[in-house]
Design an enzyme around this catalytic site. Structure first.
Site, PDB file in Angstrom:
ATOM      1  CE  LYS A  49      -3.979  -2.230   2.157  1.00 47.48           C
ATOM      2  NZ  LYS A  49      -4.715  -2.567   3.390  1.00 47.48           N
ATOM      3  CD  GLN A  93      -3.796  -4.237   6.491  1.00 46.39           C
ATOM      4  OE1 GLN A  93      -3.858  -3.212   5.805  1.00 46.39           O
ATOM      5  NE2 GLN A  93      -4.248  -5.393   6.067  1.00 46.39           N
ATOM      6  CG  ASP A 116      -9.900   0.433   5.255  1.00 48.81           C
ATOM      7  OD1 ASP A 116      -9.738  -0.136   4.163  1.00 48.81           O
ATOM      8  OD2 ASP A 116      -9.136   0.291   6.224  1.00 48.81           O
TER       9      ASP A 116
HETATM   10  N1  GUN Z   1      -7.356  -6.403   6.277  1.00 43.66           N
HETATM   11  C1  GUN Z   1      -7.776  -7.152   5.226  1.00 43.66           C
HETATM   12  N2  GUN Z   1      -8.378  -6.377   4.302  1.00 43.66           N
HETATM   13  C2  GUN Z   1      -8.343  -5.110   4.779  1.00 43.66           C
HETATM   14  C3  GUN Z   1      -8.805  -3.870   4.271  1.00 43.66           C
HETATM   15  O1  GUN Z   1      -9.394  -3.763   3.190  1.00 43.66           O
HETATM   16  N3  GUN Z   1      -8.573  -2.792   5.060  1.00 43.66           N
HETATM   17  C4  GUN Z   1      -7.952  -2.891   6.269  1.00 43.66           C
HETATM   18  N4  GUN Z   1      -7.797  -1.771   6.979  1.00 43.66           N
HETATM   19  N5  GUN Z   1      -7.517  -4.028   6.768  1.00 43.66           N
HETATM   20  C5  GUN Z   1      -7.709  -5.133   6.019  1.00 43.66           C
END
Ligand code: GUN
Length: 289
Positions: A49, A93, A116
């Site tokens: 990311k 995350q 998100d």
């Molecule tokens: N963990 C797995 N997928 C995601 C996501 O799309 N966003 C976040 N913040 N954590 C995750």
């Protein structure tokens, strides 16, 4: 013939579009990503990311915190990021360690910086059909479905998995496009038969190759959100989805591979959300991406 939906290529296109949009702005959007602990899969996602954020021309702020940080300390960081004007998007995350209440953390993020789309305000906006910051993985899935199926209206969509991250927002998005939507889950008794009715099948359960070829309706569009690490007979690791790819590909009209399907699209949609959040916060028009 079955079409392979190339998420990697689609994502590269989206990211290039986002980079072009960013280069036309007179400011640099900033995305903060918070990682608690050292879960190997989460560490890889966060690294990817950050890389994509910088490549698209945004500022990337990475906060890597120790596994034993307290909930209060994490809430203080969120508060600081909420108030920091150089931060347009905040992503924590998941999963978080068990001693931290994830819901409390997600609720503390400023909804306008919630790239998100997990804050209750944004969940409500999504279900109400109000343009908002929407979760990245289902947004990426919708883009892939649109690529092979211009008209979703009236189609039978079955989502396997009811998570807040994928299953539920996916249902909202497909419903908004007038699909007939069902969400199946671990307590569904006739899972195979339900899958067999699906024109659009979304697999998001996290069980390696659970969905077999004969569960697929001939001509269906199959989107595999699962990323499961399995150990082969030779002891090596291999990534597989929730769908038995080879079998399903024999029946599907179009199918996403694992890896190289949904995963890259999630990151591309995150970058788009960060640009969107940055423009909305400044009352600027949202650029075409
Ligand atoms: N963990 C797995 N997928 C995601 C996501 O799309 N966003 C976040 N913040 N954590 C995750």
């Amino acid at each position: 013939m079955t079409r392979l939906i190339d998420g990697k290529a689609m994502a590269a296109n989206l990211r290039a579009g986002a980079a072009q949009a960013v280069s036309a702005l007179d400011f640099k959007p900033g995305l903060a990503v918070v990682l608690v602990g050292e879960d190997p899969a989460s560490s890889v996602y966060v690294r990817n990311k950050g890389k994509a954020t910088i490549e698209a021309g945004l500022n990337s702020f990475e906060h890597k915190l120790s596994e034993d940080i307290s909930e209060g300390e994490l809430l203080s960081l969120i508060d600081k990021l909420n108030k920091d004007d150089s931060v347009d998007g905040i992503l924590v995350q998941l999963p978080l360690p068990a001693h931290i209440d994830a819901e409390r953390i997600l609720n503390a993020i400023d909804p306008d910086k919630d790239v998100d789309g997990f804050h209750p305000t944004n969940v409500g906006r999504l279900w109400s059909g109000i343009a908002a910051l929407a979760p990245c993985t289902p947004t990426g899935c919708m883009r892939m479905i649109h690529g092979v199926l211009p008209k979703i209206s009236g189609k039978e969509a079955v989502i396997v998995g009811r998570s807040n991250i994928v299953g539920k927002p996916m249902a909202a998005m497909l419903l908004a496009q007038s699909a007939t939507v069902s969400i199946a889950h671990s307590q569904t008794t006739d899972l195979k038969e339900r899958c067999q009715t699906a024109d659009i099948l979304i697999a998001a359960v996290g069980r390696p190759e659970m969905i077999r070829g004969d569960w697929i309706k001939p001509g269906a569009v199959v989107i595999d959100v699962g990323i499961n690490r399995v150990i082969q007979d030779d002891g090596k690791n291999r990534l597989v989805g929730d769908v038995a790819f080879g079998e399903a590909a024999e029946r599907a009209r179009a199918i996403t591979p694992v890896p190289g399907g949904v995963g890259p699209m999630t990151i591309a949609c995150l970058i788009e959300n960060a640009v969107r959040a940055a423009c909305m916060r400044r009352s600027r028009p949202i650029p075409e991406m």
